[in-house]
Scaffold this motif. Structure first.
Motif, PDB file in Angstrom:
ATOM      1  N   PRO A   1       0.828  -1.212   0.000  1.00 29.79           N
ATOM      2  CA  PRO A   1       0.000   0.000   0.000  1.00 29.79           C
ATOM      3  C   PRO A   1       0.857   1.255   0.000  1.00 29.79           C
ATOM      4  CG  PRO A   1       0.000  -1.034   2.168  1.00 29.79           C
ATOM      5  CD  PRO A   1       0.689  -1.982   1.239  1.00 29.79           C
ATOM      6  N   ASP A   2       0.439   2.222  -0.765  1.00 35.16           N
ATOM      7  CA  ASP A   2       1.119   3.518  -0.840  1.00 35.16           C
ATOM      8  C   ASP A   2       0.063   4.588  -0.923  1.00 35.16           C
ATOM      9  OD1 ASP A   2       2.638   5.722  -1.261  1.00 35.16           O
ATOM     10  OD2 ASP A   2       3.568   5.049  -3.131  1.00 35.16           O
ATOM     11  N   GLU A   3       0.015   5.440   0.116  1.00 31.52           N
ATOM     12  CA  GLU A   3      -1.044   6.444   0.167  1.00 31.52           C
ATOM     13  C   GLU A   3      -0.955   7.421  -0.998  1.00 31.52           C
ATOM     14  OE1 GLU A   3      -0.955   8.317   3.920  1.00 31.52           O
ATOM     15  OE2 GLU A   3      -1.605   6.560   5.047  1.00 31.52           O
ATOM     16  N   ASP A   4       0.275   7.577  -1.555  1.00 33.95           N
ATOM     17  CA  ASP A   4       0.440   8.545  -2.638  1.00 33.95           C
ATOM     18  C   ASP A   4       0.230   7.924  -4.011  1.00 33.95           C
ATOM     19  OD1 ASP A   4       1.029  10.521  -0.818  1.00 33.95           O
ATOM     20  OD2 ASP A   4       3.161  10.024  -0.785  1.00 33.95           O
ATOM     21  N   ALA A   5       0.046   6.618  -4.051  1.00 34.82           N
ATOM     22  CA  ALA A   5      -0.108   5.954  -5.352  1.00 34.82           C
ATOM     23  C   ALA A   5      -1.448   6.281  -5.977  1.00 34.82           C
ATOM     24  CB  ALA A   5       0.033   4.446  -5.180  1.00 34.82           C
ATOM     25  N   ARG A   6      -1.438   6.376  -7.296  1.00 38.92           N
ATOM     26  CA  ARG A   6      -2.686   6.609  -8.009  1.00 38.92           C
ATOM     27  C   ARG A   6      -3.481   5.317  -8.073  1.00 38.92           C
ATOM     28  NH1 ARG A   6      -4.625  11.328  -8.556  1.00 38.92           N
ATOM     29  NH2 ARG A   6      -5.664  10.728 -10.490  1.00 38.92           N
ATOM     30  N   SER A   7      -4.762   5.417  -8.232  1.00 43.47           N
ATOM     31  CA  SER A   7      -5.613   4.232  -8.308  1.00 43.47           C
ATOM     32  C   SER A   7      -5.320   3.470  -9.585  1.00 43.47           C
ATOM     33  CB  SER A   7      -7.083   4.653  -8.273  1.00 43.47           C
ATOM     34  OG  SER A   7      -7.908   3.560  -8.536  1.00 43.47           O
ATOM     35  N   VAL A   8      -5.658   2.177  -9.572  1.00 48.75           N
ATOM     36  CA  VAL A   8      -5.441   1.353 -10.760  1.00 48.75           C
ATOM     37  C   VAL A   8      -6.467   1.669 -11.833  1.00 48.75           C
ATOM     38  CG1 VAL A   8      -4.386  -0.506  -9.447  1.00 48.75           C
ATOM     39  CG2 VAL A   8      -6.851  -0.503  -9.795  1.00 48.75           C
ATOM     40  N   VAL A   9      -7.546   2.356 -11.516  1.00 48.65           N
ATOM     41  CA  VAL A   9      -8.526   2.746 -12.515  1.00 48.65           C
ATOM     42  C   VAL A   9      -8.655   4.263 -12.507  1.00 48.65           C
ATOM     43  CG1 VAL A   9      -9.817   0.608 -12.400  1.00 48.65           C
ATOM     44  CG2 VAL A   9     -10.407   2.452 -10.849  1.00 48.65           C
ATOM     45  N   SER A  10      -9.055   4.798 -13.642  1.00 49.00           N
ATOM     46  CA  SER A  10      -9.129   6.246 -13.774  1.00 49.00           C
ATOM     47  C   SER A  10     -10.209   6.608 -14.781  1.00 49.00           C
ATOM     48  CB  SER A  10      -7.777   6.804 -14.227  1.00 49.00           C
ATOM     49  OG  SER A  10      -7.884   8.165 -14.611  1.00 49.00           O
TER      50      SER A  10
END
Length: 410
Positions: free
Chosen positions: A254-263
């Motif tokens: 988990p990475d709070e700054d990561a973007r979601s896998v869907v957009s």
């Protein structure tokens, strides 16, 4: 540091042992004073020392009966002097009882008892002809100070004990709140995962079911159509497996700054599946800046679920997806152009069958052959972000409209 050491000593020493030590100390000190043989009509005999032992023994019940110990000590002191035993002063014999009463919250009783003892002693000594300046000017101050110190020490210990108990209670409540917050976060994460799986897998299985029917019907009659349906099934499953792998990777690291896998930028991928089902989709995207990750992912999932509803249940041939970012909120709408229909396209994945896009939970105008979570899931996504979602029939067809607040950091 002192409080920690005191707390550690209390944990090592049981209460009865502490009381026994205090009692032994009282007996020893009073016995030493008695042995000096100052004043009185009798010498330091066994009765006097037995009285000292009695004062010490009272300390064994000081926790349960602090007021009774205080009263017996004062009356015993009066009886001791009335019997003519050697002088032991005023403060020394009653100091431990005053301390105990103050320690266990009987501050008023301690002050009153000390005042009575001093007043009675002064009255008798002055009545017996003792020098006023010696009794009042010399001895009285020492007695008052020692009694006051015993009372203050007991009250201070009680206050510190209460403060420590309060601190422990605050720590317990804080830990309990952290556990509740952790449980709430875990519950929210489980709901988010459930919604993602519902939307992603539900959309994929709907498309696969639909085109499996197409391939089955055209098998042996139209090889090109069969091949196209199978190719679409393959591409859909490949894309979904990639999305699932990215989701699992995020869950593992988990990475709070990561973007979601869907957009929302991937909304074009929905056009192909809908087109294969005979529905043409127009897309109008007016998003001027990068969306927050949570809003971006939720917006895509809402649009995906709405398109799945259209593919499964709409009689229309066209649909329009609109996304408008006005700086404060993101406005989404997915509107088709036809009344509902029933498609036998396999198992239901959150949308009931009937005359509309209802999911069996009262949304739309569905007759609902079974309970589902499609529209309910979309509404949960919007409300989690502080937004709103409506779904229902309009003049042109069935419409899903969502308003999602934006919380961009400057």
């Amino acid at each position: 540091m002192i409080e920690e050491r005191y707390g550690q000593a209390r944990r090592r020493l049981p209460p009865w042992a502490a009381d026994a030590l205090i009692g032994a100390g009282v007996t020893l000190i009073v016995s030493v004073v008695i042995s000096a043989g100052q004043g009185g009509r009798q010498g330091p005999d066994a009765i006097a020392h037995l009285w000292a032992v009695g004062l010490g023994a009272l300390m064994l019940v000081r926790r349960r009966h602090p007021v009774a110990v205080l009263a017996v000590t004062a009356l015993g002191l009066f009886a001791y002097y009335a019997a003519g035993h050697p002088a032991v002063g005023l403060a020394v014999p009653v100091a431990a009882a005053l301390f105990s009463a103050a320690e266990f919250g009987r501050l008023v009783h301690a002050v009153v008892t000390a005042t009575v003892v001093i007043a009675v002693s002064l009255s008798f000594r002055l009545a017996e002809g003792d020098d006023f300046s010696f009794v009042v000017g010399y001895e009285l101050a020492g007695h008052i100070l020692l009694m006051a110190a015993a009372i203050a020490l007991g009250d201070s210990l009680r206050s510190r004990r209460n403060a420590q108990a309060g601190a422990r209670r605050i720590a317990e409540l804080t830990a309990q709140r952290y556990r509740q917050e952790a449980g709430a976060r875990l519950h929210a994460e489980r709901l988010a995962i459930a919604r993602d799986l519902h939307d992603s897998i539900g959309h994929t299985t709907s498309v696969i079911s639909l085109h499996a029917d197409v391939a089955r019907e055209s098998l042996g009659r139209d090889e090109s159509q069969t091949r196209a349906a199978l190719d679409l099934i393959k591409s859909t499953t490949t894309r979904t497996m990639g999305e699932l792998r990215r989701t699992v990777a995020l869950l593992r690291t988990p990475d709070e700054d990561a973007r979601s896998v869907v957009s929302l930028s991937s909304v074009d991928t929905l056009r192909e599946n809908a087109a294969a089902a005979g529905i043409e989709i127009d897309i109008e995207m007016r998003v001027t800046a990068e969306l927050p990750a949570t809003v971006d992912a939720s917006a895509f999932r809402i649009v995906q679920e709405a398109v799945t509803n259209i593919v499964k249940h709409s009689r229309g041939t066209r649909a329009r997806i609109t996304a408008l970012d006005d700086g404060a909120v993101l406005r989404l709408s997915v509107v088709d152009d036809g009344p509902g229909r029933v498609r036998d396209s396999g198992p239901d994945h959150g949308i009931g069958s009937g005359d509309g896009h209802g999911d069996g939970d009262g949304d739309g105008d569905s007759h609902g052959v079974g309970p589902g979570h499609g529209i309910a899931g979309m509404r949960e996504r919007a409300e989690t972000l502080g937004g709103t979602l409506t779904a229902g029939r309009e003049s042109a067809g069935f419409a899903v409209r969502a308003v999602l607040p934006l919380e961009r950091t400057p």
